[in-house]
Design a protein around this motif. Structure first.
Motif, PDB file in Angstrom:
ATOM      1  N   THR A 168     -25.805  64.158  98.200  1.00  0.00           N
ATOM      2  CA  THR A 168     -24.799  65.189  97.950  1.00  0.00           C
ATOM      3  C   THR A 168     -24.711  66.051  99.199  1.00  0.00           C
ATOM      4  N   THR A 169     -23.517  66.518  99.481  1.00  0.00           N
ATOM      5  CA  THR A 169     -23.380  67.382 100.644  1.00  0.00           C
ATOM      6  C   THR A 169     -22.082  68.162 100.559  1.00  0.00           C
ATOM      7  N   ASN A 170     -22.148  69.375 100.960  1.00  0.00           N
ATOM      8  CA  ASN A 170     -20.932  70.076 101.356  1.00  0.00           C
ATOM      9  C   ASN A 170     -21.088  70.397 102.828  1.00  0.00           C
ATOM     10  N   GLY A 171     -22.283  70.171 103.329  1.00  0.00           N
ATOM     11  CA  GLY A 171     -22.633  70.192 104.740  1.00  0.00           C
ATOM     12  C   GLY A 171     -21.784  71.091 105.605  1.00  0.00           C
ATOM     13  N   ALA A 172     -21.386  70.564 106.719  1.00  0.00           N
ATOM     14  CA  ALA A 172     -20.590  71.317 107.692  1.00  0.00           C
ATOM     15  C   ALA A 172     -19.229  71.699 107.134  1.00  0.00           C
ATOM     16  N   TYR A 173     -18.780  70.998 106.101  1.00  0.00           N
ATOM     17  CA  TYR A 173     -17.464  71.289 105.534  1.00  0.00           C
ATOM     18  C   TYR A 173     -17.411  72.728 105.013  1.00  0.00           C
ATOM     19  N   ALA A 174     -18.456  73.163 104.336  1.00  0.00           N
ATOM     20  CA  ALA A 174     -18.459  74.503 103.752  1.00  0.00           C
ATOM     21  C   ALA A 174     -18.549  75.584 104.822  1.00  0.00           C
ATOM     22  N   SER A 175     -19.311  75.314 105.858  1.00  0.00           N
ATOM     23  CA  SER A 175     -19.523  76.352 106.866  1.00  0.00           C
ATOM     24  C   SER A 175     -18.269  76.637 107.683  1.00  0.00           C
ATOM     25  N   LYS A 212     -24.384  55.074  82.467  1.00  0.00           N
ATOM     26  CA  LYS A 212     -23.073  55.374  81.891  1.00  0.00           C
ATOM     27  C   LYS A 212     -22.217  56.132  82.887  1.00  0.00           C
ATOM     28  N   ILE A 213     -20.925  55.778  82.937  1.00  0.00           N
ATOM     29  CA  ILE A 213     -19.936  56.570  83.656  1.00  0.00           C
ATOM     30  C   ILE A 213     -19.107  57.290  82.611  1.00  0.00           C
ATOM     31  N   MET A 214     -18.898  58.586  82.826  1.00  0.00           N
ATOM     32  CA  MET A 214     -18.193  59.401  81.832  1.00  0.00           C
ATOM     33  C   MET A 214     -17.238  60.366  82.515  1.00  0.00           C
ATOM     34  N   GLY A 215     -16.308  60.872  81.730  1.00  0.00           N
ATOM     35  CA  GLY A 215     -15.386  61.888  82.206  1.00  0.00           C
ATOM     36  C   GLY A 215     -13.976  61.359  82.331  1.00  0.00           C
ATOM     37  N   GLU A 216     -13.113  62.240  82.762  1.00  0.00           N
ATOM     38  CA  GLU A 216     -11.703  61.923  82.943  1.00  0.00           C
ATOM     39  C   GLU A 216     -11.348  61.803  84.418  1.00  0.00           C
ATOM     40  N   GLY A 217     -12.289  62.023  85.288  1.00  0.00           N
ATOM     41  CA  GLY A 217     -12.070  61.960  86.722  1.00  0.00           C
ATOM     42  C   GLY A 217     -11.878  63.346  87.294  1.00  0.00           C
ATOM     43  N   PRO A 218     -12.656  63.705  88.313  1.00  0.00           N
ATOM     44  CA  PRO A 218     -13.779  62.924  88.828  1.00  0.00           C
ATOM     45  C   PRO A 218     -14.821  62.675  87.734  1.00  0.00           C
ATOM     46  N   ALA A 235     -25.200  61.790  89.060  1.00  0.00           N
ATOM     47  CA  ALA A 235     -24.260  62.164  90.115  1.00  0.00           C
ATOM     48  C   ALA A 235     -22.960  62.607  89.454  1.00  0.00           C
ATOM     49  N   GLU A 236     -22.407  63.696  89.913  1.00  0.00           N
ATOM     50  CA  GLU A 236     -21.145  64.209  89.377  1.00  0.00           C
ATOM     51  C   GLU A 236     -20.134  64.352  90.508  1.00  0.00           C
ATOM     52  N   GLY A 237     -18.874  64.087  90.189  1.00  0.00           N
ATOM     53  CA  GLY A 237     -17.809  64.229  91.178  1.00  0.00           C
ATOM     54  C   GLY A 237     -17.395  62.909  91.799  1.00  0.00           C
ATOM     55  N   VAL A 238     -17.783  61.806  91.187  1.00  0.00           N
ATOM     56  CA  VAL A 238     -17.481  60.479  91.720  1.00  0.00           C
ATOM     57  C   VAL A 238     -16.015  60.133  91.440  1.00  0.00           C
ATOM     58  N   LEU A 254     -20.673  54.122  94.932  1.00  0.00           N
ATOM     59  CA  LEU A 254     -19.858  55.153  94.284  1.00  0.00           C
ATOM     60  C   LEU A 254     -19.797  56.365  95.204  1.00  0.00           C
ATOM     61  N   ALA A 255     -18.636  56.965  95.305  1.00  0.00           N
ATOM     62  CA  ALA A 255     -18.485  58.137  96.167  1.00  0.00           C
ATOM     63  C   ALA A 255     -17.553  59.147  95.538  1.00  0.00           C
ATOM     64  N   GLY A 256     -17.813  60.397  95.831  1.00  0.00           N
ATOM     65  CA  GLY A 256     -16.898  61.488  95.524  1.00  0.00           C
ATOM     66  C   GLY A 256     -16.349  61.984  96.840  1.00  0.00           C
ATOM     67  N   LEU A 257     -15.062  61.767  97.054  1.00  0.00           N
ATOM     68  CA  LEU A 257     -14.411  62.146  98.305  1.00  0.00           C
ATOM     69  C   LEU A 257     -13.433  63.271  98.042  1.00  0.00           C
ATOM     70  N   ASP A 258     -13.360  64.234  98.969  1.00  0.00           N
ATOM     71  CA  ASP A 258     -12.391  65.311  98.802  1.00  0.00           C
ATOM     72  C   ASP A 258     -11.002  64.829  99.235  1.00  0.00           C
ATOM     73  N   ASP A 259     -10.021  65.722  99.197  1.00  0.00           N
ATOM     74  CA  ASP A 259      -8.645  65.356  99.512  1.00  0.00           C
ATOM     75  C   ASP A 259      -8.464  64.859 100.942  1.00  0.00           C
ATOM     76  N   GLU A 260      -9.423  65.177 101.808  1.00  0.00           N
ATOM     77  CA  GLU A 260      -9.350  64.731 103.201  1.00  0.00           C
ATOM     78  C   GLU A 260     -10.261  63.530 103.467  1.00  0.00           C
ATOM     79  N   GLY A 261     -10.853  62.967 102.400  1.00  0.00           N
ATOM     80  CA  GLY A 261     -11.695  61.790 102.544  1.00  0.00           C
ATOM     81  C   GLY A 261     -13.121  62.071 102.960  1.00  0.00           C
ATOM     82  N   ARG A 262     -13.526  63.332 102.911  1.00  0.00           N
ATOM     83  CA  ARG A 262     -14.901  63.684 103.284  1.00  0.00           C
ATOM     84  C   ARG A 262     -15.821  63.498 102.080  1.00  0.00           C
ATOM     85  N   LEU A 263     -17.025  63.034 102.362  1.00  0.00           N
ATOM     86  CA  LEU A 263     -17.991  62.740 101.313  1.00  0.00           C
ATOM     87  C   LEU A 263     -18.588  64.012 100.722  1.00  0.00           C
ATOM     88  N   ALA A 264     -18.581  64.103  99.393  1.00  0.00           N
ATOM     89  CA  ALA A 264     -19.254  65.188  98.688  1.00  0.00           C
ATOM     90  C   ALA A 264     -20.469  64.664  97.928  1.00  0.00           C
TER      91      ALA A 264
END
Length: 115
Positions: free
Chosen positions: A27-34, A58-64, A78-81, A94-104
Motif C-alpha cells: 500500500t502506498t500514497n507515497g510521494a503522491y500525497a506529499s 473473497k472479493i467483495m464490494g461494488e468497486g473499488p 486489501a481494499e481499493g482494488v 490485483l491493483a488499486g490505481l488512481d485516476d492517473e494510473g498511480r498505484l495505491a
C-alpha cells in the motif's frame, strides 16, 4: 491490467485456496500525497514473498473492491482494488490505481516466489 471482473478474480482466488502460496502486498500514497501539502504525509506498507495458506478468499464490494484471505491465524486484506491480471505464470495480480494510473494498493498471489 484491466478493470476488475469479479467472477474471474474470484475463480483465481479460489484456485490458490488450501495450498502454500506467496503473496505480495503493498500500500502506498507515497510521494503522491506529499505533492499536495496541507499537512498530509506519506504512508505505506510492503511485504513480499510471505508464504501463507488460506482457507477462504473473497472479493467483495461494488468497486473499488476489497479482497480478503482467511489464514489459520488471521487475515490478509486489501481494499481499493480496481484492476487485475492473471499473467503468463498463472499469478493473480490485483491493483488499486488512481485516476492517473498511480498505484495505491497491490495484492499479488503466486504458487512460486516473486522475483
Amino acid at each position: 491490467m484491466k478493470p476488475i471482473d469479479v467472477s474471474a478474480v474470484q475463480k483465481a482466488i479460489d484456485s490458490f485456496q488450501q495450498q502454500p502460496v506467496y503473496i505480495h502486498l503493498e500500500t502506498t500514497n507515497g510521494a503522491y500525497a506529499s505533492h499536495f501539502g496541507g499537512g498530509s504525509y506519506s504512508a505505506g506498507a510492503y511485504i513480499r514473498n510471505a508464504q501463507v495458506e488460506y482457507s477462504h478468499g473473497k472479493i467483495m464490494g461494488e468497486g473499488p473492491y476489497r479482497v480478503g484471505l482467511k489464514l489459520s491465524i488471521g487475515w490478509v486484506y486489501a481494499e481499493g482494488v480496481n484492476h487485475f491480471e492473471i499473467d503468463g505464470q498463472n499469478r493473480l495480480l490485483l491493483a488499486g490505481l488512481d485516476d492517473e494510473g498511480r498505484l495505491a494498493v497491490a495484492l499479488e498471489i503466486s504458487s512460486k516466489p516473486f522475483n
